[in-house]
Enzyme design. Structure first.
Site, PDB file in Angstrom:
ATOM      1  N   ARG A   1      -7.292  -3.433  -8.009  1.00  0.00           N
ATOM      2  CA  ARG A   1      -7.547  -2.652  -9.226  1.00  0.00           C
ATOM      3  C   ARG A   1      -6.508  -1.541  -9.338  1.00  0.00           C
ATOM      4  NH1 ARG A   1      -9.874   1.937 -10.702  1.00  0.00           N
ATOM      5  NH2 ARG A   1     -11.185   1.955 -12.564  1.00  0.00           N
TER       6      ARG A   1
ATOM      7  N   HIS B   1      -9.253  -1.411   1.139  1.00  0.00           N
ATOM      8  CA  HIS B   1      -7.986  -1.984   1.616  1.00  0.00           C
ATOM      9  C   HIS B   1      -8.260  -3.006   2.725  1.00  0.00           C
ATOM     10  CE1 HIS B   1      -6.215   2.120   0.338  1.00  0.00           C
ATOM     11  NE2 HIS B   1      -5.964   1.247  -0.607  1.00  0.00           N
TER      12      HIS B   1
ATOM     13  N   THR C   1       0.834  -1.197   0.000  1.00  0.00           N
ATOM     14  CA  THR C   1       0.000   0.000   0.000  1.00  0.00           C
ATOM     15  C   THR C   1       0.864   1.240   0.000  1.00  0.00           C
ATOM     16  OG1 THR C   1      -1.796   1.165   1.128  1.00  0.00           O
ATOM     17  CG2 THR C   1      -0.251  -0.034   2.519  1.00  0.00           C
ATOM     18  N   ARG C   2       0.308   2.319  -0.545  1.00  0.00           N
ATOM     19  CA  ARG C   2       1.020   3.593  -0.489  1.00  0.00           C
ATOM     20  C   ARG C   2       0.150   4.619   0.198  1.00  0.00           C
ATOM     21  NH1 ARG C   2      -0.514   4.408  -6.565  1.00  0.00           N
ATOM     22  NH2 ARG C   2      -1.723   6.318  -6.488  1.00  0.00           N
TER      23      ARG C   2
ATOM     24  N   HIS D   1      -8.569   2.557   3.484  1.00  0.00           N
ATOM     25  CA  HIS D   1     -10.016   2.754   3.404  1.00  0.00           C
ATOM     26  C   HIS D   1     -10.660   1.367   3.420  1.00  0.00           C
ATOM     27  CE1 HIS D   1      -9.417   1.738  -0.732  1.00  0.00           C
ATOM     28  NE2 HIS D   1      -8.978   2.931  -1.109  1.00  0.00           N
TER      29      HIS D   1
END
Ligand SMILES: [Zn+2]
Length: 349
Positions: free
Chosen positions: A257, A171, A163-164, A168
């Site tokens: 996605r 995630h 993740t960057r 939310h």
């Protein structure tokens, strides 16, 4: 002896990556890439050895270097010697062609292209030896340390989640999916440089800590960070992210996605399809389609689980949307982000 060697100043990104080269995080890449390696990776998505690798690891320079094969160079960062480079190649890059091959575009609106072009057309390739390590934060562990932890916990199946951004609901859905599939989940946010419109690292870490402590089985989720810049190279970066997580001991890697995308530069599922063109990577790729809130499904669902209910009633989930609402002084709805995380996110907009 170090004082008498030629010096080359490096930036923050290169400082991080030379340590990743040294710890084995970028295995089998052992040094900054030579011309042969860079061209092979850019054109074939392979190292000259044939091993799959999709992102050039470069030490770029603005000016033509005055050293060549066989020379030793001290790499300095903030005026401090940090590493020795055994020069194997000093060469000029064709940055436009490289941009097209790696990022699929030459547009300077692409954050990865912009950075590549800004760092200069020359490069040095060769193995590095670290002289002075960066002080490491509590979340920064080497591949050996992370693998040892998995072994100690008896985890044989580990899903890694790249993740960057702050978490939310989509995630969280992916992390829960990982928990259904494996013994444990490695949440592995990028600690290096990101775009200005991504959340700052401290906010991301605090939000994940709050999510894990309050809402997930803490003994089956570990949060560490990967200190490398984001490239925003979409599909090619998805492969790079998977290979790096394999080096950290993960057996599975989640690709959602538009993985590592920026704006509309990539087809949202190009980062799924790229794996079909490559041989098995030694890490299982778990592909997940768009995740959203569907009132008819009654919660978070994905294109794989919602039977195409009225699309207009779905709430798509994105951090861009969350940030927009926060900036407007509005509270993002609970379908987008957990209310408990909002005070943390407010600090980062
Ligand atoms: Zn539905």
């Amino acid at each position: 002896m170090v004082e008498t060697l030629p010096q080359v100043t490096i930036g923050e990104d290169e400082r991080l990556d030379l340590e990743n080269l040294a710890t084995g995080a970028f295995h089998p890449v052992r040094g900054f890439m030579t011309r042969e390696e860079t061209l092979s990776v850019a054109q074939e998505m392979r190292l000259p050895s044939g091993a799959v690798w999709t992102i050039p690891i470069l030490l770029q320079l603005q000016e033509r270097p005055r050293v060549g094969k066989g020379d030793q160079v001290v790499l300095t960062h903030r005026e401090k010697p940090v590493a020795l480079l055994q020069v194997e190649d000093a060469y000029e890059l064709d940055l436009k062609t490289l941009s097209r091959q790696v990022f699929g575009t030459e547009s300077e609106d692409h954050p990865g292209v912009k950075k590549l072009l800004a760092k200069g057309p020359y490069a040095l390739g060769g193995r590095v030896e670290v002289l002075a390590w960066r002080p490491r934060g509590p979340l920064e562990k080497t591949p050996d340390e992370v693998q040892a932890l998995f072994q100690q916990r008896g985890w044989r199946k580990v899903v890694a989640f790249q993740t960057r951004n702050a978490p939310h609901r989509a995630h969280e859905y992916l992390i829960r999916l990982g928990l259904e599939l494996a013994d444990g989940v490695l949440v592995h946010p990028i600690l290096g440089a990101k775009k200005e419109d991504d959340f700052p690292t401290e906010v991301i870490v605090k939000a994940y800590q709050t999510l894990i402590e309050g809402f997930l089985p803490g003994e089956r989720v570990v949060l560490f960070g990967l200190a490398t810049p984001m490239r925003y190279a979409g599909p090619r970066e998805a492969v790079f992210h998977a290979l790096v997580r394999k080096n950290f001991g993960a057996t599975h890697f989640l690709v959602g996605r538009d993985h590592a995308g920026a704006g509309d530069f990539y087809d949202p599922y190009a980062a799924h399809r790229i794996f079909d063109q490559l041989p098995p990577l030694g890490i299982e790729i778990v592909k997940v389609k768009a995740v959203f809130h569907c009132p008819l499904c009654g919660g978070i669902a994905s294109e794989n689980t919602c039977p195409d209910h009225h699309r207009e009633r779905r709430t798509s989930i994105s951090m861009t949307k969350v940030r927009f609402l926060l900036r407007e002084g509005k509270t993002p709805p609970a379908e987008l982000v957990r209310p408990e995380l909002i005070p943390i996110l407010q600090e980062g907009v």
